[in-house]
Design a protein around this motif. Structure first.
Motif, PDB file in Angstrom:
ATOM      1  N   ALA A   1       0.824  -1.209   0.000  1.00  0.00           N
ATOM      2  CA  ALA A   1       0.000   0.000   0.000  1.00  0.00           C
ATOM      3  C   ALA A   1       0.859   1.259   0.000  1.00  0.00           C
ATOM      4  O   ALA A   1       0.591   2.213  -0.731  1.00  0.00           O
TER       5      ALA A   1
ATOM      6  N   LEU B   1     -14.141   7.751  -1.891  1.00  0.00           N
ATOM      7  CA  LEU B   1     -13.806   6.475  -2.504  1.00  0.00           C
ATOM      8  C   LEU B   1     -14.658   5.414  -1.810  1.00  0.00           C
ATOM      9  O   LEU B   1     -14.346   4.992  -0.703  1.00  0.00           O
TER      10      LEU B   1
ATOM     11  N   SER C   1       1.255   4.345  -2.879  1.00  0.00           N
ATOM     12  CA  SER C   1       1.137   5.784  -2.591  1.00  0.00           C
ATOM     13  C   SER C   1       2.333   6.558  -3.106  1.00  0.00           C
ATOM     14  O   SER C   1       2.195   7.617  -3.721  1.00  0.00           O
TER      15      SER C   1
ATOM     16  N   ARG D   1     -15.130   0.211  -2.261  1.00  0.00           N
ATOM     17  CA  ARG D   1     -14.784  -0.975  -1.490  1.00  0.00           C
ATOM     18  C   ARG D   1     -15.876  -1.374  -0.512  1.00  0.00           C
ATOM     19  O   ARG D   1     -15.813  -2.465   0.050  1.00  0.00           O
TER      20      ARG D   1
ATOM     21  N   ALA E   1      -8.243   7.890  -6.752  1.00  0.00           N
ATOM     22  CA  ALA E   1      -9.045   8.974  -7.310  1.00  0.00           C
ATOM     23  C   ALA E   1      -8.440   9.428  -8.626  1.00  0.00           C
ATOM     24  O   ALA E   1      -7.222   9.355  -8.816  1.00  0.00           O
TER      25      ALA E   1
ATOM     26  N   VAL F   1      -6.569 -10.789  -0.712  1.00  0.00           N
ATOM     27  CA  VAL F   1      -7.343  -9.842  -1.528  1.00  0.00           C
ATOM     28  C   VAL F   1      -6.931  -8.444  -1.089  1.00  0.00           C
ATOM     29  O   VAL F   1      -7.061  -8.089   0.082  1.00  0.00           O
ATOM     30  N   ILE F   2      -6.382  -7.684  -2.016  1.00  0.00           N
ATOM     31  CA  ILE F   2      -5.961  -6.328  -1.664  1.00  0.00           C
ATOM     32  C   ILE F   2      -6.707  -5.348  -2.557  1.00  0.00           C
ATOM     33  O   ILE F   2      -6.662  -5.444  -3.781  1.00  0.00           O
ATOM     34  N   VAL F   3      -7.417  -4.441  -1.907  1.00  0.00           N
ATOM     35  CA  VAL F   3      -8.196  -3.466  -2.665  1.00  0.00           C
ATOM     36  C   VAL F   3      -7.572  -2.092  -2.468  1.00  0.00           C
ATOM     37  O   VAL F   3      -7.276  -1.689  -1.344  1.00  0.00           O
ATOM     38  N   ARG F   4      -7.369  -1.393  -3.549  1.00  0.00           N
ATOM     39  CA  ARG F   4      -6.816  -0.053  -3.447  1.00  0.00           C
ATOM     40  C   ARG F   4      -7.704   0.915  -4.217  1.00  0.00           C
ATOM     41  O   ARG F   4      -7.916   0.745  -5.419  1.00  0.00           O
ATOM     42  N   SER F   5      -8.242   1.896  -3.512  1.00  0.00           N
ATOM     43  CA  SER F   5      -9.058   2.906  -4.173  1.00  0.00           C
ATOM     44  C   SER F   5      -8.159   4.014  -4.678  1.00  0.00           C
ATOM     45  O   SER F   5      -7.187   4.380  -4.026  1.00  0.00           O
TER      46      SER F   5
END
Lengths: 304, 547, 138
Positions: free
Chosen positions: A18, A94, A22, A97, A115, A109-113
């Motif tokens: 993560a 966001l 970024s 998710r 913009a 499971v990796i979720v990345r929002s």
């Protein structure tokens, strides 16, 4: 701190992944080292799946169900969920998710929002980097979910090996108008909420438009009927994805798309990298803001 | 007041028949000087437009009220909703209230019960008994109604997603008391649609939830004909931040959805329509609120008559419970809340409510103390017996402003209902987020007005004081959770597990098919299968809804 | 031109209470103040909120609770963050919270607690400060 992140990334630790995303998104000085540390063979072999469609069609719910299917096959899944930035404040909510929170405690499971941040370019670079970081961290499936409106969102879809367009009956006239454009990028169309009235008609319309607009009668988008909220039609959809993927690998289409995506990312990064120096030049040039702005632009670039 | 022929007609029909059946509370309603106040004031000349917009109380379009004499016949029901953490504690309180002459019980459940989790579920931790009573199985329900004759009381249960299960438990307790289901009186809230847009205690996706509701409608029509099977609630929509017109629109749109679902399930409109009841919010803009209640009544009557072709007058009447607006209570200068509640309660009475709950001054901080609850009840009694507003039917009817506001709210709500219709109905509008977005936008705008100081909230953004004294606060005893979990564990050990498993298996098969779920749920409840176990079976078949 | 350094925050609702008017208002107000706000929706466990905060790499976690379970739930989010190796992410809380609970929450690691009627600017400033500190510590 930088070494920690690189180590975390290497260990495939969620925090390291993560943080790395970024930093890349902010074009941090560490970006080069992050991206060059990735295992190219993993990136190359991962399935990059684009999921797009108008608001309200059920993209996030469908994505949630697709995640479950790939997880039951033991595959690690990464999701890049893209939401629009408010053009006024530059902020964003966001919320994609929410529908995927059922997987929050699954370490695979990796979720990345992400913009859109109203950037002219840069979104492909950032999203493409996130895809690479996920794939390089062992995600053999990476899903890019984005609402199918606006040019930058459409570009994003070009990063995918296979694109699933999600539509649903009863979403209104503006959607009808959008459909033709969206259909061009779709390999598979999921007619979601297919238990509702109008689903059959929608499916037939899509088949007609798909054949007409691309002229590609041999490979019209495959239509799957789904009810994501109840998990219906997922077998068909997964089968369709598998079939298209195999066909694309065989025909060389997959390689071609990867190459195209690669070039797109290079262009996006190049523009991103040039921007600061151009801004600096504009600011340091003594000009009276008269005359043709294009002329000044070309003059500034000649200084290169 | 001239005796207009239309007025005379109403007097001879609706009024006469009402007076015949329910005499007024007093022979004469008088002001301080002993002068008689009119039962109903009407314009000098009654024209078509008046009849179409206002009409007479107890007559279509019911703008002026659902009964001809309103509160002159009987005051509204002063119903105070309360939650007590355990079944045994609640039971003591109910028995006390019954001894004091109350005939209606109102039950609040804790959040785990409302969301279908047993008290020992991980998600229930820290929430057991917090906002109401915890019910895990029939055993808790038996304790809740111990020594309370269910044929003698009317019970209102604030329960939605698992309404069928709680209703089944109620019926099963009655059986054990030897009370037949057709003797049971009460209400279940059973309004799942507003949970998705406002209150959040949903379990299953919308479509299977609607099946549960129509199964209840059907089963109750045949078995518990005196039970109100739904309370269609705008209250929580308003609490979530909607405007007055949105509250009316989304509530009535939900009502339309339930009626349509019941018709699709083969029910006869005029058989179940009188069992529909509504629940609204009374907020702070007094005149707008009065207009809102009038507009809601008129619009629903038109919907039932024109859209659904209902025939019986009782099918056209919108009857509603009201609660004062929780969201307007402030944590600052809490005594100000008593005044807010009084004004809000007044709007509900001027708007013709059938029953009313007044909030307590300290509810913005915690559970109300007994003293605050008493003051809240006294507020209603002052309005009923001292203010004089209960002496005349629809006292504000005919005010230029009130009539215009009534028209405006009705028109605005009607527009929104049409938008929802063209988006494919409420369920699609929920899935697409249309209704949620509308509410969120209004909530955001309202709060921003407060932040910018454009809307003054006394004691919050104006007229602040340094407060020293803090009111006494009530807390739930933390042992409640441990005791409840222990009782549940004991139950799991002593019941016949084979029977439980058999009934749950049958329930699962029933859920996969299309026959009515109520008998299978009732069967499972009787074997002491828990609420959480029953919901788990249904979760597996129906799936779970995620915001 | 485009400022790529954005403050990312997460707004979560632990526990079973479904009243999200306050949480949604804060999320939106933060967006309008230029933040990127990850919203988790209602009815989340502390562990789910911590996992989301890690994956989204947010600088601050804001929690809202109205059911009276804050004394248990807020500290559990702090613990869950620490267990996920993200104990450095500050946690802010809001809701119907009696004064005597605020001290207790602070002791258990909640950096600031906001009750109804707190001016919006103060809340946004708290988020901004926490974000800037997080960035400074990199």
């Amino acid at each position: 701190m930088g070494e920690d992140i690189l180590k975390g990334l290497k260990d495939r630790d969620p925090r390291g992944i993560a943080r790395a995303i970024s930093l890349v998104e902010e074009n941090d000085p560490l970006t080069d080292r992050i991206l060059s540390s990735l295992d190219d063979s993993l990136v190359d072999s991962a399935l990059v799946l684009g999921i797009t469609g108008p608001p309200g069609a059920g993209k996030s719910t469908l994505t949630d169900r697709i995640i479950s299917r790939y997880r039951s096959q033991g595959r690690r899944v990464g999701v890049v969920a893209i939401d629009p930035t408010s053009p006024i404040s530059g902020g964003a909510i966001l919320g994609d998710r929410i529908r995927m929170m059922g997987h929050a405690l699954d370490k695979d499971v990796i979720v990345r929002s992400m913009a859109t941040r109203g950037r002219l370019g840069g979104l492909c670079a950032a999203a493409g980097a996130a895809v690479r970081i996920f794939a390089g961290s062992g995600c053999s499936v990476v899903i890019i979910e984005t609402v199918g409106v606006g040019q930058s969102e459409m570009d994003i879809v070009r990063l995918a090996d296979i694109t699933v367009l999600v539509l649903a009956p009863g979403l209104g006239d503006d959607i009808q108008a959008m459909k033709a454009g969206l259909l061009e990028v779709a390999d598979i169309v999921a007619v979601n909420k297919s238990d509702l009235e109008g689903a059959e008609t929608l499916a037939m319309d899509i088949e007609t438009i798909a054949r007409g607009s691309t002229g590609d009668v041999e490979h019209p988008a495959k239509v799957c009927m789904t009810v994501a909220s109840e998990g219906k039609g997922l077998d068909d959809l997964l089968q369709a994805i598998e079939t298209v993927e195999a066909a694309h690998r065989k025909s060389g289409e997959r390689r071609m798309r990867r190459d195209r995506a690669y070039d797109l990312e290079v262009l996006d990064w190049a523009v991103e990298m040039m921007k600061p120096s151009i801004i600096k030049r504009i600011e340091s040039t003594d000009h009276d803001r008269k005359g043709d702005p294009r002329l000044l632009a070309s003059k500034l670039l000649e200084q290169e | 007041m001239g005796k207009d022929p239309a007025y005379k007609d109403w007097e001879d029909k609706e009024l006469a028949s009402s007076l015949d059946r329910f005499p007024e509370r007093k022979d004469k309603f008088t002001n301080h000087g002993g002068e008689e106040v009119p039962r109903l004031a009407v314009p000098e000349s009654i024209d078509e437009e008046y009849l179409d917009r206002s009409g007479f109380p107890g007559r279509y379009p019911y703008t002026r009220g659902v009964q001809p004499t309103m509160y002159r016949g009987r005051l509204w029901t002063m119903r105070q909703y309360a939650g007590f953490s355990t079944a045994s504690e609640s039971n003591l309180r109910y028995r006390y209230l019954l001894e004091q002459g109350t005939t209606g019980l109102s039950i609040a459940f804790d959040l785990p019960t409302q969301i279908g989790y047993d008290s020992d579920h991980k998600m229930a931790e820290g929430e057991v008994g917090k906002v109401g009573v915890a019910i895990d199985s029939l055993a808790d329900m038996e304790m809740l109604f111990d020594q309370i004759p269910l044929d003698k009381v009317s019970t209102s249960m604030t329960i939605n997603s698992p309404a069928a299960i709680l209703l089944a438990m109620y019926v099963a307790v009655a059986e054990k008391q030897g009370v037949a289901p057709d003797k049971l009186k009460g209400t279940i809230q059973n309004d799942i649609l507003k949970e998705y847009v406002a209150r959040g205690t949903y379990i299953f996706p919308p479509r299977p939830s609607l099946r549960l509701i129509t199964d209840i409608f059907k089963w109750c029509t045949d078995n518990t004909p005196s039970f109100n099977t739904i309370s269609i609630s705008g209250y929580h929509i308003r609490e979530a931040g909607s405007t007055a017109a949105q509250e009316v629109a989304f509530t009535l749109a939900n009502g339309i959805t339930y009626v349509q679902a019941a018709l699709d399930a083969g029910l006869e409109l005029d058989n179940f329509a009188r069992r529909l009841s509504f629940f609204f919010n009374a907020s702070s803009d007094l005149l707008e609120e009065v207009a809102k209640f009038r507009a809601a009544r008129r619009l629903w009557a038109r919907i039932m008559k024109e859209r659904f072709k209902a025939k019986k007058p009782s099918s056209l009447m919108l009857r509603f419970h009201t609660q004062t607006a929780g969201y307007t209570l402030t944590a600052q200068q809490i005594d100000n809340n008593i005044v807010r509640v009084a004004l809000q309660a007044l709007s509900a009475v001027l708007g013709g409510t059938q029953s009313l709950h007044t909030n307590s001054r300290d509810e913005a901080l915690s559970l109300p103390t007994e003293e605050s609850v008493r003051t809240a009840l006294r507020t209603q009694q002052v309005i009923a017996h001292e203010s004089g507003v209960a002496n005349t039917v629809d006292p504000l009817g005919g005010s230029y402003l009130i009539e215009e506001l009534t028209d405006r709210i009705e028109a605005h709500a009607n527009d929104l209902i049409e938008k929802i219709d063209s988006a494919g109905g409420v369920v699609s509008a929920i899935e697409d987020g249309f209704i949620q977005r509308q509410i969120e936008n209004s909530a955001y705008e309202y709060q921003q007005e407060i932040e910018r100081g454009e809307r003054i909230i006394v004691g919050v953004n104006e007229f602040q004081t340094d407060e020293q004294t803090k009111p006494p606060l009530l807390r739930v005893d933390p042992d409640v959770e441990n005791d409840q979990v222990k009782r549940l564990k004991e139950l799991r050990e002593r019941r016949d597990m084979k029977e439980v498993e058999r009934s749950l298996k049958e329930l699962s098969e029933c859920a996969r098919g299309s026959s009515n779920l109520m008998p299978a749920i009732l069967d499972a409840v009787r074997t002491y299968a828990t609420l959480g176990e029953i919901c788990l079976v249904l979760r597996e078949v129906f799936g779970e809804y995620r915001g | 031109m485009t400022d790529r350094k954005k403050h990312r925050v997460l707004i979560g609702k632990p526990g079973l209470d479904g009243h999200d008017r306050g949480a949604k208002f804060i999320a939106r107000a933060l967006r309008d103040a230029g933040f990127e706000v990850v919203y988790t929706g209602i009815r989340r466990t502390p562990e789910e909120i911590a996992a989301a905060a890690v994956q989204e790499d947010v600088s601050v976690v804001g929690l809202s609770s109205l059911s009276g379970a804050h004394l248990r739930l807020f500290p559990e989010v702090v613990k869950a963050l620490a267990a996920a190796g993200a104990g450095d992410i500050p946690v802010l809380g809001g809701g119907v919270i009696p004064d005597e609970d605020i001290e207790q929450l602070r002791k258990e690691g909640i950096r600031e607690v906001f009750t109804p009627g707190t001016p919006l600017e103060r809340i946004i400033a708290a988020f901004r400060n926490a974000c800037e500190e997080a960035r400074g510590s990199l």
